[in-house]
Design an enzyme around this catalytic site. Structure first.
Site, PDB file in Angstrom:
ATOM      1  N   LYS A  63       4.452  -2.520  11.076  1.00 13.46           N
ATOM      2  CA  LYS A  63       3.679  -1.317  11.417  1.00 13.46           C
ATOM      3  C   LYS A  63       2.611  -1.045  10.365  1.00 13.46           C
ATOM      4  CE  LYS A  63       3.647   3.107  10.706  1.00 13.46           C
ATOM      5  NZ  LYS A  63       2.223   3.384  10.813  1.00 13.46           N
TER       6      LYS A  63
ATOM      7  N   SER B 192       4.254   6.763   0.255  1.00 14.85           N
ATOM      8  CA  SER B 192       4.555   7.917  -0.597  1.00 14.85           C
ATOM      9  C   SER B 192       6.056   8.073  -0.831  1.00 14.85           C
ATOM     10  CB  SER B 192       4.008   9.184   0.055  1.00 14.85           C
ATOM     11  OG  SER B 192       4.639   9.380   1.299  1.00 14.85           O
ATOM     12  N   THR B 193       6.388   8.719  -1.936  1.00 20.46           N
ATOM     13  CA  THR B 193       7.795   8.979  -2.250  1.00 20.46           C
ATOM     14  C   THR B 193       8.408   9.896  -1.180  1.00 20.46           C
ATOM     15  OG1 THR B 193       7.429   8.587  -4.588  1.00 20.46           O
ATOM     16  CG2 THR B 193       9.328   9.950  -4.042  1.00 20.46           C
TER      17      THR B 193
ATOM     18  N   GLY C  98       9.277   7.771   1.678  1.00 17.18           N
ATOM     19  CA  GLY C  98      10.377   6.898   1.234  1.00 17.18           C
ATOM     20  C   GLY C  98      11.728   7.593   1.396  1.00 17.18           C
TER      21      GLY C  98
ATOM     22  N   GLU D 282       8.696   0.693  -2.157  1.00 14.95           N
ATOM     23  CA  GLU D 282       7.680   0.613  -3.216  1.00 14.95           C
ATOM     24  C   GLU D 282       6.854   1.874  -3.052  1.00 14.95           C
ATOM     25  OE1 GLU D 282       4.442   0.499  -4.875  1.00 14.95           O
ATOM     26  OE2 GLU D 282       3.839  -1.224  -3.655  1.00 14.95           O
TER      27      GLU D 282
ATOM     28  N   CYS E 130      -1.319   2.308  -6.024  1.00 19.72           N
ATOM     29  CA  CYS E 130      -0.057   2.870  -6.517  1.00 19.72           C
ATOM     30  C   CYS E 130       0.065   2.669  -8.031  1.00 19.72           C
ATOM     31  CB  CYS E 130       1.122   2.247  -5.789  1.00 19.72           C
ATOM     32  SG  CYS E 130       1.027   0.472  -5.673  1.00 19.72           S
TER      33      CYS E 130
ATOM     34  N   GLU F 118       0.983  12.253  -8.306  1.00 19.34           N
ATOM     35  CA  GLU F 118       0.120  11.149  -7.876  1.00 19.34           C
ATOM     36  C   GLU F 118      -1.028  11.724  -7.051  1.00 19.34           C
ATOM     37  OE1 GLU F 118       1.551   8.272  -4.859  1.00 19.34           O
ATOM     38  OE2 GLU F 118       0.802   6.739  -6.232  1.00 19.34           O
TER      39      GLU F 118
HETATM   40  P1  NDP Z   1       2.552   7.685   3.791  1.00 14.34           P
HETATM   41  O1  NDP Z   1       3.659   7.471   2.865  1.00 14.34           O
HETATM   42  O2  NDP Z   1       2.647   8.784   4.797  1.00 14.34           O
HETATM   43  O3  NDP Z   1       2.252   6.359   4.641  1.00 14.34           O
HETATM   44  C1  NDP Z   1       2.716   5.059   4.376  1.00 14.34           C
HETATM   45  C2  NDP Z   1       3.214   4.414   5.676  1.00 14.34           C
HETATM   46  O4  NDP Z   1       4.359   5.105   6.153  1.00 14.34           O
HETATM   47  C3  NDP Z   1       2.210   4.464   6.813  1.00 14.34           C
HETATM   48  O5  NDP Z   1       2.323   3.314   7.612  1.00 14.34           O
HETATM   49  C4  NDP Z   1       2.689   5.687   7.556  1.00 14.34           C
HETATM   50  O6  NDP Z   1       2.251   5.723   8.888  1.00 14.34           O
HETATM   51  C5  NDP Z   1       4.174   5.519   7.486  1.00 14.34           C
HETATM   52  N1  NDP Z   1       4.946   6.722   7.752  1.00 14.34           N
HETATM   53  C6  NDP Z   1       4.576   8.024   7.608  1.00 14.34           C
HETATM   54  N2  NDP Z   1       5.599   8.857   7.973  1.00 14.34           N
HETATM   55  C7  NDP Z   1       6.637   8.060   8.332  1.00 14.34           C
HETATM   56  C8  NDP Z   1       7.973   8.313   8.781  1.00 14.34           C
HETATM   57  N3  NDP Z   1       8.451   9.549   8.932  1.00 14.34           N
HETATM   58  N4  NDP Z   1       8.769   7.260   9.035  1.00 14.34           N
HETATM   59  C9  NDP Z   1       8.320   5.993   8.872  1.00 14.34           C
HETATM   60  N5  NDP Z   1       7.059   5.697   8.469  1.00 14.34           N
HETATM   61  C10 NDP Z   1       6.229   6.706   8.191  1.00 14.34           C
HETATM   62  O7  NDP Z   1       1.245   7.862   2.979  1.00 14.34           O
HETATM   63  P2  NDP Z   1      -0.062   8.714   3.354  1.00 14.34           P
HETATM   64  O8  NDP Z   1      -0.951   7.820   4.067  1.00 14.34           O
HETATM   65  O9  NDP Z   1       0.264  10.002   4.033  1.00 14.34           O
HETATM   66  O10 NDP Z   1      -0.618   9.046   1.906  1.00 14.34           O
HETATM   67  C11 NDP Z   1      -0.080  10.159   1.220  1.00 14.34           C
HETATM   68  C12 NDP Z   1       0.187   9.843  -0.214  1.00 14.34           C
HETATM   69  O11 NDP Z   1       1.094   8.760  -0.291  1.00 14.34           O
HETATM   70  C13 NDP Z   1      -1.019   9.385  -1.003  1.00 14.34           C
HETATM   71  O12 NDP Z   1      -1.746  10.458  -1.458  1.00 14.34           O
HETATM   72  C14 NDP Z   1      -0.372   8.603  -2.092  1.00 14.34           C
HETATM   73  O13 NDP Z   1       0.032   9.490  -3.090  1.00 14.34           O
HETATM   74  C15 NDP Z   1       0.851   7.993  -1.439  1.00 14.34           C
HETATM   75  N6  NDP Z   1       0.650   6.585  -1.053  1.00 14.34           N
HETATM   76  C16 NDP Z   1       1.156   5.643  -1.886  1.00 14.34           C
HETATM   77  C17 NDP Z   1       0.946   4.314  -1.596  1.00 14.34           C
HETATM   78  C18 NDP Z   1       1.456   3.256  -2.493  1.00 14.34           C
HETATM   79  O14 NDP Z   1       0.916   2.153  -2.480  1.00 14.34           O
HETATM   80  N7  NDP Z   1       2.488   3.511  -3.252  1.00 14.34           N
HETATM   81  C19 NDP Z   1       0.173   3.876  -0.428  1.00 14.34           C
HETATM   82  C20 NDP Z   1      -0.259   4.964   0.412  1.00 14.34           C
HETATM   83  C21 NDP Z   1      -0.029   6.266   0.080  1.00 14.34           C
HETATM   84  P3  NDP Z   1       0.802   6.329   9.265  1.00 14.34           P
HETATM   85  O15 NDP Z   1      -0.168   5.938   8.244  1.00 14.34           O
HETATM   86  O16 NDP Z   1       0.521   5.630  10.513  1.00 14.34           O
HETATM   87  O17 NDP Z   1       1.013   7.796   9.361  1.00 14.34           O
END
Ligand code: NDP
Length: 502
Positions: free
Chosen positions: A196, A250-251, A254, A272, A306, A406
Site C-alpha cells: 500500500k 508516523s509513530t 505505528g 520504522e 525520518c 518531529e
Molecule cells: P502516516 O503515518 O499517516 O502515513 C504513513 C503510511 O501509513 C501511509 O501509507 C498512510 O496512508 C498509512 N496509514 C495512515 N493511517 C493508517 C492506519 N490507520 N492504518 C494503516 N495505515 C495507515 O504519515 P502522514 O503522511 O500522515 O505524515 C504525518 C507525519 O508522519 C509526518 O509529519 C512525519 O512526522 C511522519 N512521517 C514519518 C515518516 C518516516 O519516514 N518515518 C514518513 C512519513 C511521515 P495514507 O498516506 O494513504 O493516508
C-alpha cells in the site's frame, strides 16, 4: 489531458503515456482491477497543487480479495514451489526493468512527490534497483543451522520459512525506494505481498506493478492496493489473513498498527517510525565540512526524512561560526519545483503537511525561539505549490514542541553545548532514537558518542548515507526491527526447529 506541470516543465512521452491511459487501477491476482465500489481519489502535484490523475481506492472487500490471492499464491501457486535461485532471478529481472525505465520512473516520482528530478534520477532510482539486486543475492542463501543439544541421540536443525502474506505500508517521502526496502527482502524470502503506497504518492508503485508483471512474477505474489490510511491501510493491518505488517510512517499510526495486530491475529509487526535526530558539531571538527553536512542533514528532501538532522548541537567555541555558515548555506539553497534547472529542494508534500510545519514555526515564535533565517512560505511563481524557506532557529529551552517533536519540514533547531555530560543527556532526551550524527577529528570522541547516543544509526563526519547492505531502524519510539542488510531477512522469515530421533 492537461497535467499540472510547473511552468517550463515537460514530460517524456512514456511518462505521459502512463498517465493518460485512464484512472489507475488496483493490482490483484496479476490483473488490474477496478475497485468493487468504483471509488477513486486524486493524487496531486505538490509543486502546483493541481490534480495529476485519479487512482482507485481499495476498500475492505478489495483488500480481502487481494489477501485471498496472496494466500493462494503463497500456498499453492508456482511461487510456493520456486527455488530461492528462481526468486532471485525474478528479482534481478525486475531490477533490470527498473534501470531500463529509470528516466520515466524518476519523472513520475518528481511529479507526485515534488523532489528534484536530479535527486529522483540519481538517488532514489539507482538505490531502488540496487535493493532488488542485493536481495536477489540472498534469495538462494537462506540457511538454517544445526544445533548441538544435550539430549542424546537427537539431531536438531533449523529451517528459515517465509512468514506468509505480508502487508507493506509505505510513506510518501521515498515512495519507490521504500517499496524496494520492503518488497525486495519480502519476496527474496518467499512471501507474497500486499503493497500500500501512501495516498499522496501512489504513481511509482503502480508503474512498479506493471514492471513486476512484465518481469514474470506469478499472479497473486504482489498485489498493489492504493487508497488512504483509512480504510485501505487499516483494513490490511486488521485482516486475519495477513501474517505480518511492515510499516514506515508516523509513530501515531505505528501505534494503531500494533493495536490492530493485537486485536486481530497477533500478526508480526515491524515499525520504522519518526525521529528527531541529534547532529553534533564539536569545536575540533572540520567546521566548514560540518556546516555543509549539517545543512544537507537538515534540509534534503525539504527536511521530510525520518533521519533528518533536525536537532543541531554546536560546541560553544564554534557556535557563532557554525550559525553564520548555516544561515549562509540555507540562504543559498534554491527552493524550486523539481523539474527546474536550478533546484536543491522541492515543495512540502501537501497543504496539510505545510500547515503542520508552519504551525510548529508559529508556536516556536510565540514561545521565544529566534528564527535566524527562513520561516516563510514562498510566493510569486511558487505560490500555488507548498514551498517553504529553509529555516534555522536557535533555542536554549529543550522542552518546546518545535524542539522535541518531529516536524518533517526544512526546519532545524540549533543550540550550543558546553560539556560532554550536557551533550549526551540533552541528545538522548527524546522519545525518538532513529539516527545521530557527529562531526569531530578526535576518533575516540566519535566512538564514545556512537556508544553513548541512543540511536539505531550513527554517522561520523557524514550524514544520511544508506546502503542495502547496512541495517537500518530505530530504538525507543522510533520503532523496532531492522530493514536492509542481512537483518531484514529476520523480518520476513521465521525459524522452524526440527528434532530428529536417531
Ligand atoms: P502516516 O503515518 O499517516 O502515513 C504513513 C503510511 O501509513 C501511509 O501509507 C498512510 O496512508 C498509512 N496509514 C495512515 N493511517 C493508517 C492506519 N490507520 N492504518 C494503516 N495505515 C495507515 O504519515 P502522514 O503522511 O500522515 O505524515 C504525518 C507525519 O508522519 C509526518 O509529519 C512525519 O512526522 C511522519 N512521517 C514519518 C515518516 C518516516 O519516514 N518515518 C514518513 C512519513 C511521515 P495514507 O498516506 O494513504 O493516508
Amino acid at each position: 489531458m492537461t497535467l499540472p506541470l510547473p511552468k517550463g516543465a515537460e514530460l517524456r512521452q512514456d511518462t505521459s503515456a502512463f498517465l493518460s491511459n485512464g484512472p489507475k487501477k488496483l493490482l490483484i491476482n496479476g490483473e488490474w482491477m477496478e475497485p468493487l465500489d468504483g471509488e477513486t481519489f486524486p493524487t496531486y502535484n505538490p509543486a502546483t497543487g493541481g490534480e495529476i490523475v485519479q487512482v482507485a481506492l481499495a476498500g475492505e472487500e478489495d483488500v480481502s480479495q487481494a489477501v485471498h490471492a496472496a494466500r493462494a499464491a503463497f500456498e499453492h501457486g508456482p511461487w510456493s514451489k520456486m527455488s530461492g535461485e528462481g526468486r532471485g532471478r525474478l528479482l534481478n529481472k525486475l531490477a533490470d526493468l527498473i534501470d531500463e525505465h529509470a528516466d520515466e520512473l524518476a519523472e513520475l516520482e518528481t511529479l507526485d512527490n515534488g523532489k528534484p528530478l536530479r535527486v529522483s534520477r540519481r538517488g532514489d532510482l539507482p538505490y531502488t534497483s540496487l535493493h532488488f539486486r542485493y536481495y536477489a543475492g540472498w534469495a538462494g542463501k537462506l540457511e538454517g543451522t544445526t544445533v548441538p543439544v544435550s539430549a542424546p541421540n537427537q539431531f536438531v536443525y533449523t529451517l528459515r520459512d517465509p512468514v506468509g502474506v505480508v502487508g507493506l505500508i509505505i510513506p510518501w517521502n521515498f515512495p519507490l525506494l521504500m517499496c524496494a526496502w520492503k518488497l525486495a527482502p519480502a519476496l527474496a524470502c518467499g512471501n507474497t505481498a500486499l503493497l500500500k503506497p501512501a495516498e499522496e504518492t501512489p504513481l511509482t508503485a503502480l508503474r512498479l506493478g506493471e514492471l513486476i508483471l512484465e518481469a514474470g512474477f506469478p499472479e497473486g505474489v504482489v498485489n498493489i492496493l492504493t487508497g488512504p490510511g483509512e480504510p485501505t491501510g487499516a483494513a490490511i493491518a486488521a485482516h486475519m489473513g495477513v501474517d505480518k505488517v511492515a510499516f514506515t510512517g508516523s509513530t501515531a499510526v505505528g501505534r494503531k498498527i500494533l493495536q490492530a495486530a493485537a486485536d486481530s491475529n497477533l500478526k508480526k509487526v515491524s515499525l520504522e517510525l519518526g525521529g528527531k535526530s541529534p547532529n553534533v558539531i564539536f569545536a575540533d571538527a572540520d567546521v566548514s565540512r560540518a556546516i555543509k553536512g549539517a545543512t544537507w542533514a537538515a534540509f534534503s528532501t525539504a527536511g521530510q526524512e525520518c533521519v533528518a538532522g533536525s536537532r543541531l548541537f554546536i560546541e560553544k567555541p564554534v557556535y557563532d561560526q557554525v550559525i553564520e555558515g548555516l544561515v549562509e548555506q540555507a540562504k543559498r539553497m534554491q527552493v524550486n519545483h523539481g523539474f527546474a534547472e536550478k533546484v536543491h529542494i522541492g515543495p512540502i508534500i501537501s497543504k496539510l503537511q505545510l500547515d503542520r510545519v508552519m504551525g510548529y514555526i508559529e508556536d516556536g515564535k510565540a514561545n521565544g525561539v529566534e528564527i535566524v533565517t527562513g520561516g516563510e512560505r514562498l510566493g510569486g511563481e511558487l505560490a500555488e505549490g507548498y514551498f517553504l524557506e529553509p529555516t534555522v532557529f536557535t533555542h536554549k529551552e529543550d522542552s518546546l514542541s518545535i524542539v522535541k517533536e518531529e516536524i518533517f519540514g526544512p526546519v532545524v533547531a540549533a543550540t550550543p553545548f558546553e560539556s560532554w555530560e550536557e551533550l549526551v543527556s540533552r541528545a538522548n532526551q527524546s522519545r525518538y532514537g532513529l539516527a545521530a550524527g557527529v562531526w569531530t577529528k578526535d576518533v575516540s570522541k566519535a566512538h564514545r558518542f556512537a556508544r553513548d547516543v541512543q540511536a539505531g544509526t550513527v554517522w561520523v563526519n557524514g550524514y544520511g548515507m544508506f546502503d542495502p547492505a547496512a541495517p537500518f531502524g530505530g530504538v525507543k519510539e522510533s520503532g523496532f526491527g531492522r530493514e536492509m542488510g542481512k537483518d531484514a531477512l529476520d523480518l520476513y522469515t521465521q525459524v522452524k526447529t526440527v528434532w530428529v530421533g536417531l
